[in-house]
Design a protein around this motif. Structure first.
Motif, PDB file in Angstrom:
ATOM      1  N   SER A  24       0.811  -1.202   0.000  1.00 41.44           N
ATOM      2  CA  SER A  24       0.000   0.000   0.000  1.00 41.44           C
ATOM      3  C   SER A  24       0.850   1.261   0.000  1.00 41.44           C
ATOM      4  CB  SER A  24      -0.960  -0.008   1.193  1.00 41.44           C
ATOM      5  OG  SER A  24      -0.226  -0.067   2.395  1.00 41.44           O
ATOM      6  N   GLY A  27       1.827   2.252  -3.662  1.00 41.56           N
ATOM      7  CA  GLY A  27       0.787   2.376  -4.673  1.00 41.56           C
ATOM      8  C   GLY A  27       0.239   1.063  -5.189  1.00 41.56           C
ATOM      9  N   TRP A  28       0.527  -0.028  -4.520  1.00 43.20           N
ATOM     10  CA  TRP A  28       0.016  -1.341  -4.923  1.00 43.20           C
ATOM     11  C   TRP A  28      -1.401  -1.518  -4.398  1.00 43.20           C
ATOM     12  CZ3 TRP A  28       2.857  -4.709  -7.920  1.00 43.20           C
ATOM     13  CH2 TRP A  28       4.198  -4.374  -8.116  1.00 43.20           C
ATOM     14  N   GLU A  29      -2.263  -2.162  -5.187  1.00 41.85           N
ATOM     15  CA  GLU A  29      -3.630  -2.448  -4.776  1.00 41.85           C
ATOM     16  C   GLU A  29      -3.828  -3.952  -4.645  1.00 41.85           C
ATOM     17  OE1 GLU A  29      -6.773  -0.603  -6.968  1.00 41.85           O
ATOM     18  OE2 GLU A  29      -5.539   1.162  -7.398  1.00 41.85           O
ATOM     19  N   GLU A  30      -4.504  -4.348  -3.575  1.00 47.47           N
ATOM     20  CA  GLU A  30      -4.790  -5.775  -3.384  1.00 47.47           C
ATOM     21  C   GLU A  30      -5.812  -6.224  -4.414  1.00 47.47           C
ATOM     22  OE1 GLU A  30      -6.974  -8.273  -0.011  1.00 47.47           O
ATOM     23  OE2 GLU A  30      -5.069  -7.412   0.677  1.00 47.47           O
ATOM     24  N   GLU A  31      -5.479  -7.275  -5.161  1.00 43.82           N
ATOM     25  CA  GLU A  31      -6.345  -7.788  -6.211  1.00 43.82           C
ATOM     26  C   GLU A  31      -7.090  -9.038  -5.783  1.00 43.82           C
ATOM     27  OE1 GLU A  31      -7.148  -6.524  -9.132  1.00 43.82           O
ATOM     28  OE2 GLU A  31      -5.814  -4.809  -8.899  1.00 43.82           O
ATOM     29  N   HIS A  40      -1.158  -8.470  -5.255  1.00 39.45           N
ATOM     30  CA  HIS A  40      -1.325  -7.036  -5.448  1.00 39.45           C
ATOM     31  C   HIS A  40      -0.944  -6.680  -6.879  1.00 39.45           C
ATOM     32  CE1 HIS A  40      -0.939  -7.333  -1.061  1.00 39.45           C
ATOM     33  NE2 HIS A  40      -1.576  -6.185  -1.010  1.00 39.45           N
ATOM     34  N   SER A  41      -1.494  -5.576  -7.387  1.00 41.44           N
ATOM     35  CA  SER A  41      -1.134  -5.115  -8.729  1.00 41.44           C
ATOM     36  C   SER A  41      -0.856  -3.621  -8.701  1.00 41.44           C
ATOM     37  CB  SER A  41      -2.246  -5.420  -9.724  1.00 41.44           C
ATOM     38  OG  SER A  41      -3.371  -4.602  -9.474  1.00 41.44           O
ATOM     39  N   LYS A  42      -0.143  -3.189  -9.745  1.00 39.37           N
ATOM     40  CA  LYS A  42       0.204  -1.778  -9.902  1.00 39.37           C
ATOM     41  C   LYS A  42       0.400  -1.546 -11.398  1.00 39.37           C
ATOM     42  CE  LYS A  42       3.924   1.354  -8.441  1.00 39.37           C
ATOM     43  NZ  LYS A  42       5.137   1.424  -7.621  1.00 39.37           N
TER      44      LYS A  42
END
Length: 160
Positions: A24, A27-31, A40-42
């Motif tokens: 987090s 800037g990573w988002e949990e997918e 996570h993706s970015k």
């Protein structure tokens, strides 16, 4: 060891993608998440493809997992689609890093086989608190290995 290798296939894929411990903050988002794992993706700059990071808790020691990950010549026994793996050269550096140049062929249904020459580097880090982490990076290279074959597509860009 072969049974453990198959069991670890998903874990290895996630480990090769990296870790998401600071996801987090960067800037990573949990997918996706499941029992003992997270992905996570970015967005990747200048690409329509996202970068992925994954973590997984496994019932094996770090050394057992590292032994499977670093035995590159056996990856084709548990990684679907990997048709051939050949170590072109390898070196253990004074800093403990293990460097290899690897040629591999992947067979993907419906499209032509793919091949790549990869630079891989693997090393072990131990934190002041005693946490052991095995790290690995790889990228496609173009100045080594066999010449591209007419019946295959040479992977030009691959890193992780």
């Amino acid at each position: 060891m072969r049974t453990a290798a198959r069991t670890l296939c998903m874990g290895i894929a996630l480990l090769l993608l990296g870790t998401a411990s600071t996801a987090s903050a960067e800037g990573w988002e949990e997918e996706s998440t499941g029992p003992g794992w997270k992905i996570h993706s970015k967005p990747m700059a200048d690409s329509g493809v996202a970068m992925l990071r994954g973590t997984m808790t496994l019932p094996y020691t770090v050394e057992e997992i590292a032994a499977i990950l670093t035995d590159i010549e056996k990856h084709d026994t548990f990684m679907p689609g990997l048709k051939k793996v050949q170590i072109l050269s390898q070196e253990k550096r004074p800093n403990g890093h293990h460097v290899q140049y690897v040629y591999q062929i992947s067979s993907v249904p419906v499209i032509n086989d793919r091949d790549a020459v990869l630079y891989t580097e693997t090393w072990k880090e131990t934190s002041k608190a005693g946490t052991v982490t095995w790290k690995s990076k790889f990228n496609a290279v173009h100045d080594r290995g066999p010449k591209p074959k007419d019946d295959m597509v040479r992977i030009q860009r691959l890193s992780g």
